[in-house]
Write a protein that holds these residues in place. Sequence first.
Motif, PDB file in Angstrom:
ATOM      1  N   GLY A  46     -61.208 -10.519 -72.864  1.00  0.00           N
ATOM      2  CA  GLY A  46     -62.093 -11.351 -71.986  1.00  0.00           C
ATOM      3  C   GLY A  46     -63.542 -10.705 -72.391  1.00  0.00           C
ATOM      4  N   ALA A  47     -64.398 -11.125 -71.239  1.00  0.00           N
ATOM      5  CA  ALA A  47     -65.923 -10.634 -71.386  1.00  0.00           C
ATOM      6  C   ALA A  47     -66.226 -10.498 -69.864  1.00  0.00           C
ATOM      7  CB  ALA A  47     -66.745 -11.734 -71.948  1.00  0.00           C
ATOM      8  N   ALA A  48     -66.851  -9.373 -69.554  1.00  0.00           N
ATOM      9  CA  ALA A  48     -67.218  -8.865 -68.213  1.00  0.00           C
ATOM     10  C   ALA A  48     -68.069 -10.021 -67.581  1.00  0.00           C
ATOM     11  CB  ALA A  48     -67.874  -7.563 -68.242  1.00  0.00           C
ATOM     12  N   GLY A  49     -67.708 -10.420 -66.434  1.00  0.00           N
ATOM     13  CA  GLY A  49     -68.629 -11.143 -65.515  1.00  0.00           C
ATOM     14  C   GLY A  49     -68.764 -12.365 -66.083  1.00  0.00           C
ATOM     15  N   ILE A 274     -62.962 -17.866 -60.107  1.00  0.00           N
ATOM     16  CA  ILE A 274     -62.276 -17.306 -61.298  1.00  0.00           C
ATOM     17  C   ILE A 274     -62.472 -15.564 -61.205  1.00  0.00           C
ATOM     18  CG2 ILE A 274     -61.606 -17.221 -63.459  1.00  0.00           C
ATOM     19  CD1 ILE A 274     -61.959 -20.240 -63.753  1.00  0.00           C
ATOM     20  N   VAL A 275     -63.691 -15.290 -61.379  1.00  0.00           N
ATOM     21  CA  VAL A 275     -63.977 -13.814 -61.581  1.00  0.00           C
ATOM     22  C   VAL A 275     -63.634 -13.306 -60.151  1.00  0.00           C
ATOM     23  CG1 VAL A 275     -65.947 -12.463 -61.657  1.00  0.00           C
ATOM     24  CG2 VAL A 275     -65.795 -14.537 -62.888  1.00  0.00           C
ATOM     25  N   ASN A 276     -63.917 -13.625 -59.062  1.00  0.00           N
ATOM     26  CA  ASN A 276     -63.613 -13.286 -57.774  1.00  0.00           C
ATOM     27  C   ASN A 276     -62.082 -12.847 -57.613  1.00  0.00           C
ATOM     28  OD1 ASN A 276     -66.270 -12.652 -56.859  1.00  0.00           O
ATOM     29  ND2 ASN A 276     -66.162 -14.791 -55.860  1.00  0.00           N
ATOM     30  N   ASN A 281     -63.871  -5.987 -60.196  1.00  0.00           N
ATOM     31  CA  ASN A 281     -64.859  -5.281 -59.660  1.00  0.00           C
ATOM     32  C   ASN A 281     -66.099  -5.942 -60.560  1.00  0.00           C
ATOM     33  OD1 ASN A 281     -66.380  -3.759 -57.967  1.00  0.00           O
ATOM     34  ND2 ASN A 281     -66.234  -2.272 -59.243  1.00  0.00           N
ATOM     35  N   GLU A 282     -66.446  -7.271 -60.784  1.00  0.00           N
ATOM     36  CA  GLU A 282     -67.310  -7.657 -61.758  1.00  0.00           C
ATOM     37  C   GLU A 282     -68.425  -8.198 -61.031  1.00  0.00           C
ATOM     38  OE1 GLU A 282     -65.372  -9.633 -65.477  1.00  0.00           O
ATOM     39  OE2 GLU A 282     -63.813  -9.941 -63.507  1.00  0.00           O
ATOM     40  N   ASP A 283     -69.601  -8.359 -61.420  1.00  0.00           N
ATOM     41  CA  ASP A 283     -70.735  -9.174 -60.615  1.00  0.00           C
ATOM     42  C   ASP A 283     -70.790 -10.353 -61.181  1.00  0.00           C
ATOM     43  OD1 ASP A 283     -73.335  -9.492 -59.511  1.00  0.00           O
ATOM     44  OD2 ASP A 283     -74.296  -8.582 -61.229  1.00  0.00           O
TER      45      ASP A 283
END
Length: 344
Positions: A46-49, A274-276, A281-283
Amino acid sequence: MPTLTATSRRQFLTLLGISAAAVSCGRATAGDAAGSARTKTLRYQGAAGQVTLPELAEDLGFLGDVTLRWIGNTISGPQDIQSAATGQTDFGGAFNGAVVKLAASKAPIKAVVSYYGSDRHAYSGYYVLDDSPIRSARDLIGRKVGMNTLGAHAEAMLTIYLQRNGLSPADIDKVEPLVVPPVNTEQSLRRRQIDVAVLGGILRDRALATGGIRPLFTDHQLLGAFSAGTYVMTDRFIERNPDTARTFVTAVARAIEWARTTPREEVVARMTEIVNKRGRNEDTATLKYWRSYGVAETAGRITDEQFQLWIDWLGERGDIARGRIRASDLYTNEFNAYGKGSGS
């Protein structure tokens, strides 16, 4: 068009990961771990954030009984498709020129659906500080251009821009592309560690919102709206898992059209959720700047033109032998059922 120097050619080949050992490994192992049992689980990077189209498709329920298994974040498109070619993942995505280059090395891969591109909302811009003396292509001679990786989309666009503006091969060699992690590119520009920053997507829009920078050019200005990158799978994986491939491709196609037709605020809210939920621990602050995935064709279907541009470009640079690669051999739309009576 200019030919590559010996140094830049070595960098290009290394970054695309097309050593004989890697390609041989890809032939021997691609699909073995996941394909032999007709897998319903797809390993990916994937890709962060950020939320990739497969991740969005899964959250929307489009993948059905197929699940994704995240194994980490990719550092670049060339790295991502090499991971797929060598069987470390089950699909990977990259700039179409990188796909051409890897295929030319006889890696056993096939592009199955487009996943990003350039339009009036989603594009890569080449930005300088407001007070920068850089105003033209010739002003880039002797300057440093920060980008996510060499030998891929950003460097290709830079070269095309310099060529179209009349720079000689010798002058182009004096423009220095440098690898800078995307999350650090804006900061590197503002600290004057680089002269030009290649910024795209939500990172670009965040930087523009902060102010103090201006575009020198964008890839959308150079080529108009176009699909720029595709997801690839190995031939072996597709052969052993045609139903899973069809589910995956059609789900990505549906996610493209969902994102295209759904109000932006709703898409951003879904991505943030989705990110949450994934708890890495992504912004999520930059997600509010999302506008588009930029895929030009309906449902991410692939055309010869998407690859022919880069086949010609790489051939003129001497990176691949002329006539060795045919665009139609690089991809298939067979597994994209969107709008064909199923999956739409």
